[in-house]
Design a protein around this motif. Structure first.
Motif, mmCIF file in Angstrom:
data_model
loop_
_atom_site.group_PDB
_atom_site.id
_atom_site.type_symbol
_atom_site.label_atom_id
_atom_site.label_comp_id
_atom_site.label_asym_id
_atom_site.label_seq_id
_atom_site.Cartn_x
_atom_site.Cartn_y
_atom_site.Cartn_z
ATOM 1 N N HIS A 72 0.868 -1.152 -0.072
ATOM 2 C CA HIS A 72 -0.129 -0.155 -0.079
ATOM 3 C C HIS A 72 0.901 1.268 0.195
ATOM 4 O O HIS A 72 2.011 1.332 0.542
ATOM 5 C CB HIS A 72 -0.838 -0.081 1.210
ATOM 6 N N PRO A 99 -7.921 -5.596 4.491
ATOM 7 C CA PRO A 99 -8.412 -4.942 3.407
ATOM 8 C C PRO A 99 -9.301 -3.673 3.836
ATOM 9 O O PRO A 99 -10.289 -4.042 4.557
ATOM 10 C CB PRO A 99 -8.868 -5.800 2.275
ATOM 11 N N PRO A 210 -12.492 -2.446 -0.380
ATOM 12 C CA PRO A 210 -12.053 -2.592 -1.757
ATOM 13 C C PRO A 210 -12.981 -3.482 -2.611
ATOM 14 O O PRO A 210 -13.305 -3.193 -3.677
ATOM 15 C CB PRO A 210 -10.703 -3.265 -1.745
ATOM 16 N N GLU A 211 -13.559 -4.490 -2.013
ATOM 17 C CA GLU A 211 -14.385 -5.541 -2.784
ATOM 18 C C GLU A 211 -15.991 -4.899 -2.851
ATOM 19 O O GLU A 211 -16.724 -5.502 -3.651
ATOM 20 C CB GLU A 211 -14.167 -6.697 -1.874
ATOM 21 N N LYS A 213 -16.031 -1.522 -3.988
ATOM 22 C CA LYS A 213 -16.247 -0.440 -5.027
ATOM 23 C C LYS A 213 -17.118 -0.802 -6.235
ATOM 24 O O LYS A 213 -17.889 0.183 -6.657
ATOM 25 C CB LYS A 213 -14.865 -0.324 -5.483
ATOM 26 N N ASN A 235 -7.341 -2.667 -6.552
ATOM 27 C CA ASN A 235 -8.830 -2.460 -5.960
ATOM 28 C C ASN A 235 -9.967 -2.092 -6.922
ATOM 29 O O ASN A 235 -10.854 -2.251 -6.602
ATOM 30 C CB ASN A 235 -8.778 -1.445 -4.673
ATOM 31 N N ASP A 236 -9.570 -1.154 -7.832
ATOM 32 C CA ASP A 236 -10.525 -0.606 -8.566
ATOM 33 C C ASP A 236 -10.806 -1.442 -9.811
ATOM 34 O O ASP A 236 -11.907 -1.193 -10.335
ATOM 35 C CB ASP A 236 -9.682 0.651 -9.240
#
Ligand code: ADP
Ligand code: MG
Length: 287
Positions: A72, A99, A210-211, A213, A235-236
Motif C-alpha cells: 500500500h 483490506p 475494496p471489494e 467499490k 482494488n479498482d
C-alpha cells in the motif's frame, strides 16, 4: 456509426494519449452522465508522505518493520519515513493485510496493528484521547492511522497525499460537460471531504471496502446513470470492469489497465474531458 468516423475518433484520441480499447467505447463514452473517480493515485498523486508521528522510536521500528510487508502507498510512506529517521528495519515473522482497515503483523514477537478506528475496534484496542487529533488531521485531508502494540494503543502516524495540480480544472471541465462527478475511496469521510473540496467535488462515497467499490458503481447504474469509473489500483479493477466505461490511469497497475475500456497515458486527468469531447464530436458527426 460508420467504421471510418469511429477510426478517425479513436485515432484522434490516441494522438492525445487517450487509448480506447475498441471503437464501441467511443459511442458509450458519448452517453455518460456520471463519473466516479478513485481518490488515491487518481485524484491525488498517490505518493503520500508522513507529516506526523506521535510515538517513540521503538514504536517506529516496529511500525515500519510491519509495514514493510505491505504494498500500500501508505505503507511505502511509513517505510520511507523510518528510513529517513535512520531506523533499522527487521523482518516481520507474520504479516496480514486487513483490506480497507489496515495491517496486522508480528515483529520481534510483538503484535503490531496499524490502521483505522475500525481495525482498533475489531481488536478491542482503546485509543484514549486520540480521537481529537485524528479529527484534526482528517479535516486537513490527511490519512491518520492508529498504532497498537500487543493490544495497547501507542500513537498516530499521519500521512498527506497532495492532489494532482490539474485535478481541479479537469473536474470543472467534466462538470461543465454536464456530468455528475463523484469521488470514491476507502478512506474515512472527513479526509474524503477535505480532498473533494480541494478539487471541487461535492459528492463523496467514502469508507468503501475494496471489494465493495464495484457494488457502488452498480448502485448508480441501477438509479439509471451511465457511469464512468476512473481508477489506478488493483482494488479498482472490478469497478472499472462493471462501469459503462472504465478509465485506467496509465501510471497505475496493470490489473486496472486490463480491466478498463480506456487508458489515459501519464495519469493526466485533463485527458478525461478530452476523451468525452472527442466522443461527442465523433458521434454527433455520425448522426
Ligand atoms: P484507498 O481507497 O484510499 O486506496 P484503502 O481501501 O486501501 O483506501 O484503505 C482504507 C483505509 O485502510 C486507509 O485509509 C487506512 O486507514 C487503512 N489502511 C489500508 N492499508 C493500510 C496499511 N498498509 N497500513 C495502515 N493502514 C492501512
Ligand atoms: Mg487508487
Amino acid at each position: 456509426a460508420t467504421p471510418t468516423s469511429i477510426m478517425v475518433g479513436t485515432g484522434k484520441a490516441a494522438e492525445n494519449g487517450i487509448l480506447f480499447k475498441g471503437g464501441e467505447h467511443l459511442e458509450r463514452t458519448h452517453e455518460l452522465d456520471a463519473i466516479v473517480l478513485d481518490k488515491t493515485g487518481t485524484i491525488t498523486k498517490g505518493k503520500p508522505e508522513v507529516t506526523t508521528f506521535t510515538a517513540d522510536r521503538e514504536t517506529l521500528q516496529l511500525l515500519a518493520s510491519a509495514e514493510k510487508g505491505s504494498e500500500h502507498p501508505l505503507a511505502q510512506a511509513i517505510v520511507a519515513y523510518a528510513t529517513e529517521e535512520e531506523v533499522a528495519l527487521s523482518d516481520a515473522e507474520q504479516f496480514q493485510a486487513v483490506p480497507g482497515h489496515g495491517i496486522e503483523a508480528t515483529v520481534s514477537a510483538q503484535t503490531i496493528l496499524v490502521g483505522n478506528r475500525k481495525l482498533m475496534q475489531d481488536h478491542g484496542v482503546a485509543i484514549g484521547d486520540a480521537e481529537q487529533t485524528l479529527i484534526e488531521m482528517e479535516e486537513a485531508g490527511e490519512t491518520a492511522m492508529l498504532i497498537a502494540v500487543d493490544g495497547e494503543y501507542r500513537g498516530i502516524v499521519s500521512v498527506a497525499d497532495t492532489i494532482k495540480e490539474t485535478a481541479p480544472d479537469a473536474i470543472k471541465a467534466l462538470q461543465d460537460q454536464g456530468l455528475t462527478v463523484m469521488m470514491l475511496t476507502g478512506d474515512n469521510e472527513r479526509t474524503a471531504q477535505a480532498i473533494a473540496k480541494q478539487v471541487g467535488i461535492d459528492d463523496t462515497i467514502s469508507e468503501v471496502l475494496p471489494e465493495d467499490k464495484a457494488e457502488k458503481v452498480k448502485e448508480l447504474q441501477l438509479q439509471g446513470h451511465k457511469v464512468a469509473m476512473v481508477g489506478d489500483g488493483v482494488n479498482d479493477a472490478p469497478a472499472l470492469a462493471i462501469a459503462d466505461i472504465g478509465i485506467a490511469i496509465g501510471t497505475g497497475t496493470e490489473v486496472a489497465i486490463e480491466a478498463a475500456d480506456i487508458t489515459i497515458l501519464g495519469g493526466e486527468l485533463q485527458l478525461i474531458p478530452k476523451a468525452i469531447k472527442v466522443s461527442h464530436a465523433t458521434i454527433r458527426n455520425i448522426r
